[in-house]
Write an enzyme that holds these catalytic residues in place. Structure first.
Site, PDB file in Angstrom:
ATOM      1  N   ALA A  65       1.104  -1.000  -0.408  1.00 23.04           N
ATOM      2  CA  ALA A  65      -0.686  -0.222  -0.048  1.00 23.04           C
ATOM      3  C   ALA A  65       0.933   1.327  -0.126  1.00 23.04           C
ATOM      4  CB  ALA A  65      -0.700  -0.035   0.994  1.00 23.04           C
ATOM      5  N   GLY A 110       0.716  -5.038   0.594  1.00 22.13           N
ATOM      6  CA  GLY A 110      -0.963  -5.099   0.021  1.00 22.13           C
ATOM      7  C   GLY A 110      -0.093  -5.829  -1.446  1.00 22.13           C
ATOM      8  N   GLU A 113      -0.696  -9.550  -0.738  1.00 18.85           N
ATOM      9  CA  GLU A 113      -1.924  -8.817  -0.176  1.00 18.85           C
ATOM     10  C   GLU A 113      -2.899  -9.810  -2.111  1.00 18.85           C
ATOM     11  OE1 GLU A 113      -2.478  -6.262   2.419  1.00 18.85           O
ATOM     12  OE2 GLU A 113      -3.419  -7.702   3.611  1.00 18.85           O
ATOM     13  N   GLU A 133       4.467  -5.624   7.646  1.00 20.81           N
ATOM     14  CA  GLU A 133       3.940  -4.309   7.732  1.00 20.81           C
ATOM     15  C   GLU A 133       4.270  -4.484   9.841  1.00 20.81           C
ATOM     16  OE1 GLU A 133       2.417  -6.473   6.100  1.00 20.81           O
ATOM     17  OE2 GLU A 133       1.203  -5.751   4.874  1.00 20.81           O
TER      18      GLU A 133
HETATM   19  N1  COA Z   1       4.570   2.894  -0.821  1.00 17.87           N
HETATM   20  C1  COA Z   1       4.818   4.679  -1.094  1.00 17.87           C
HETATM   21  N2  COA Z   1       6.657   4.205  -1.381  1.00 17.87           N
HETATM   22  C2  COA Z   1       7.032   3.267  -1.547  1.00 17.87           C
HETATM   23  C3  COA Z   1       6.777   2.343  -1.765  1.00 17.87           C
HETATM   24  C4  COA Z   1       5.278   2.184  -0.572  1.00 17.87           C
HETATM   25  N3  COA Z   1       4.850   0.728   0.361  1.00 17.87           N
HETATM   26  N4  COA Z   1       7.290   0.973  -1.628  1.00 17.87           N
HETATM   27  C5  COA Z   1       8.299   1.816  -2.485  1.00 17.87           C
HETATM   28  N5  COA Z   1       8.450   3.103  -2.186  1.00 17.87           N
HETATM   29  C6  COA Z   1       9.104   4.171  -3.150  1.00 17.87           C
HETATM   30  C7  COA Z   1       9.754   4.435  -2.321  1.00 17.87           C
HETATM   31  O1  COA Z   1       9.584   5.702  -1.234  1.00 17.87           O
HETATM   32  C8  COA Z   1      10.588   5.780  -3.262  1.00 17.87           C
HETATM   33  O2  COA Z   1      10.457   6.711  -3.766  1.00 17.87           O
HETATM   34  P1  COA Z   1      11.609   7.727  -3.857  1.00 17.87           P
HETATM   35  O3  COA Z   1      12.163   6.986  -5.019  1.00 17.87           O
HETATM   36  O4  COA Z   1      10.413   9.268  -4.070  1.00 17.87           O
HETATM   37  O5  COA Z   1      12.300   8.225  -2.915  1.00 17.87           O
HETATM   38  C9  COA Z   1      11.120   4.603  -4.480  1.00 17.87           C
HETATM   39  O6  COA Z   1       9.386   3.584  -3.809  1.00 17.87           O
HETATM   40  C10 COA Z   1      11.983   3.702  -4.087  1.00 17.87           C
HETATM   41  O7  COA Z   1      12.310   2.328  -3.414  1.00 17.87           O
HETATM   42  P2  COA Z   1      13.037   2.216  -2.123  1.00 17.87           P
HETATM   43  O8  COA Z   1      12.922   2.224  -0.721  1.00 17.87           O
HETATM   44  O9  COA Z   1      14.487   3.591  -2.702  1.00 17.87           O
HETATM   45  O10 COA Z   1      13.925   0.782  -3.668  1.00 17.87           O
HETATM   46  P3  COA Z   1      14.911  -0.180  -2.311  1.00 17.87           P
HETATM   47  O11 COA Z   1      15.527  -0.718  -3.651  1.00 17.87           O
HETATM   48  O12 COA Z   1      15.898   1.093  -1.838  1.00 17.87           O
HETATM   49  O13 COA Z   1      14.092  -0.758  -1.296  1.00 17.87           O
HETATM   50  C11 COA Z   1      12.056  -2.061  -0.950  1.00 17.87           C
HETATM   51  C12 COA Z   1      12.587  -1.011  -2.058  1.00 17.87           C
HETATM   52  C13 COA Z   1      10.597  -2.758  -1.446  1.00 17.87           C
HETATM   53  C14 COA Z   1      12.275  -2.757   0.206  1.00 17.87           C
HETATM   54  C15 COA Z   1      12.027  -0.575   0.559  1.00 17.87           C
HETATM   55  O14 COA Z   1      10.980   0.304  -0.861  1.00 17.87           O
HETATM   56  C16 COA Z   1      10.586  -0.857   0.762  1.00 17.87           C
HETATM   57  O15 COA Z   1      11.374  -1.192   2.027  1.00 17.87           O
HETATM   58  N6  COA Z   1       9.025  -0.666   0.866  1.00 17.87           N
HETATM   59  C17 COA Z   1       8.051  -0.726   1.784  1.00 17.87           C
HETATM   60  C18 COA Z   1       6.988  -2.197   1.293  1.00 17.87           C
HETATM   61  C19 COA Z   1       6.693  -2.645   2.689  1.00 17.87           C
HETATM   62  O16 COA Z   1       6.657  -1.830   3.914  1.00 17.87           O
HETATM   63  N7  COA Z   1       5.064  -2.594   2.360  1.00 17.87           N
HETATM   64  C20 COA Z   1       4.208  -2.526   3.419  1.00 17.87           C
HETATM   65  C21 COA Z   1       3.087  -1.371   2.768  1.00 17.87           C
HETATM   66  S1  COA Z   1       1.967  -1.720   4.394  1.00 17.87           S
END
Ligand code: COA
Length: 258
Positions: A65, A110, A113, A133
């Site tokens: 999400a 999400g 999910e 989460e």
């Molecule tokens: N919501 C909003 N933005 C998200 C996102 C999310 N769930 N997941 C990734 N993004 C965005 C990042 O903020 C970043 O944006 P920016 O370039 O404007 O800063 C962009 O996507 C790229 O992500 P980044 O974190 O820089 O990539 P990474 O390769 O370093 O890491 C992940 C990849 C997937 C490990 C990491 O993005 C992450 O942990 N995301 C969240 C996962 C999560 O907690 N999901 C559950 C949400 S309830």
């Protein structure tokens, strides 16, 4: 027509691409709005026989999400958000047409999910699954606590839910979370090959299989009773007459969907 999705209909297969690659295809309000519009079309339009859901780019299916939309939400707002997510994903799960997830990278929160609400999942070799989460002080809200238990069993699901750990495609396959693994470049073709087989079968029989199999997890339904009903319904279709006649005449059945 859509700003956060890319949608293409080819040979009866609708490919739906969540298209926010700069945000790893995170599910924001617009994506949900547009996904529901696509689902209206899938439910209503005869020319759509089956659906593939995937993410834009090679890095992520959906990374969850959109966390940037969580700021300022209170308990009531958060419950409404979860309800919308659950309702949308229930429409996918209960769709009478096959919907499969082509998981091409991160399927987190999400995203996991969403993939789990599809009828089954095919993964690229770089796919990663998880419910992270708890790292944010949250729990999954779009059905993750329920479908993960259904798909991989309670013990494994509990570990993933409580640790927030990610698993790779091979582990996901060993747990039954994905059916097949392929390369990122072959992923969509692999999904289309599988759907080509399914699309050649009787559509009402496919819908009956989906309904009866889903009834296993519906405490308000007796799955065996649903099976009896759907088995009976199939005898009322032209396609059943065509399928059985074609078998006896030693020819390939041509199904029409009625
Ligand atoms: N919501 C909003 N933005 C998200 C996102 C999310 N769930 N997941 C990734 N993004 C965005 C990042 O903020 C970043 O944006 P920016 O370039 O404007 O800063 C962009 O996507 C790229 O992500 P980044 O974190 O820089 O990539 P990474 O390769 O370093 O890491 C992940 C990849 C997937 C490990 C990491 O993005 C992450 O942990 N995301 C969240 C996962 C999560 O907690 N999901 C559950 C949400 S309830």
């Amino acid at each position: 027509m859509y700003t956060s999705l890319f949608v293409l209909l080819e040979h009866g297969v609708l490919t739906v691409v969540i298209n926010r690659p700069d945000k790893l295809n995170a599910l924001n309000n617009t994506v949900f709005e547009e996904l529901n519009k696509v689902l209206d079309r899938v439910y209503d339009h005869k020319e759509i026989k089956s659906v593939i859901i995937t993410g834009a780019g090679s890095k992520a299916f959906v990374a969850g999400a959109d966390i940037s939309e969580f700021g300022g939400l209170n308990k009531t707002d958060a419950m409404a958000l979860a309800k919308r997510g659950q309702d949308t994903f229930a429409r996918i799960e209960n769709c009478p047409k096959p919907i499969i997830a082509a998981v091409n990278g991160f399927a987190l929160g999400g995203g996991c999910e969403l993939a789990m609400s599809c009828h089954f999942r095919i993964a690229s070799d770089n796919a990663k699954f998880g419910q992270p989460e708890v790292n944010l002080g949250l729990i999954p809200g779009y059905g993750g606590t329920q479908r993960l238990v259904q798909l991989i069993g309670k013990g494994k699901a509990m570990e993933l839910l409580m640790s927030g750990n990610m698993i790779d495609a091979a582990e996901a396959k060993s747990l039954g979370l994905v059916n097949h693994i392929t390369t990122g470049t072959a992923l969509l073709d692999e999904c289309k090959k599988i759907l080509e087989v399914i699309n050649s079968k009787a559509p009402l029989a496919i819908a009956g299989c989906i309904k009866a199999a889903n009834a296993v997890y519906d405490e308000n339904k007796d799955g065996y009773a649903v099976e009896i009903e759907e088995f009976g319904n199939s005898f009322d279709t032209d396609d059943m007459k065509e399928g059985t006649t074609a078998f006896l005449e030693k020819r390939k059945a041509v199904f029409k969907g009625h």
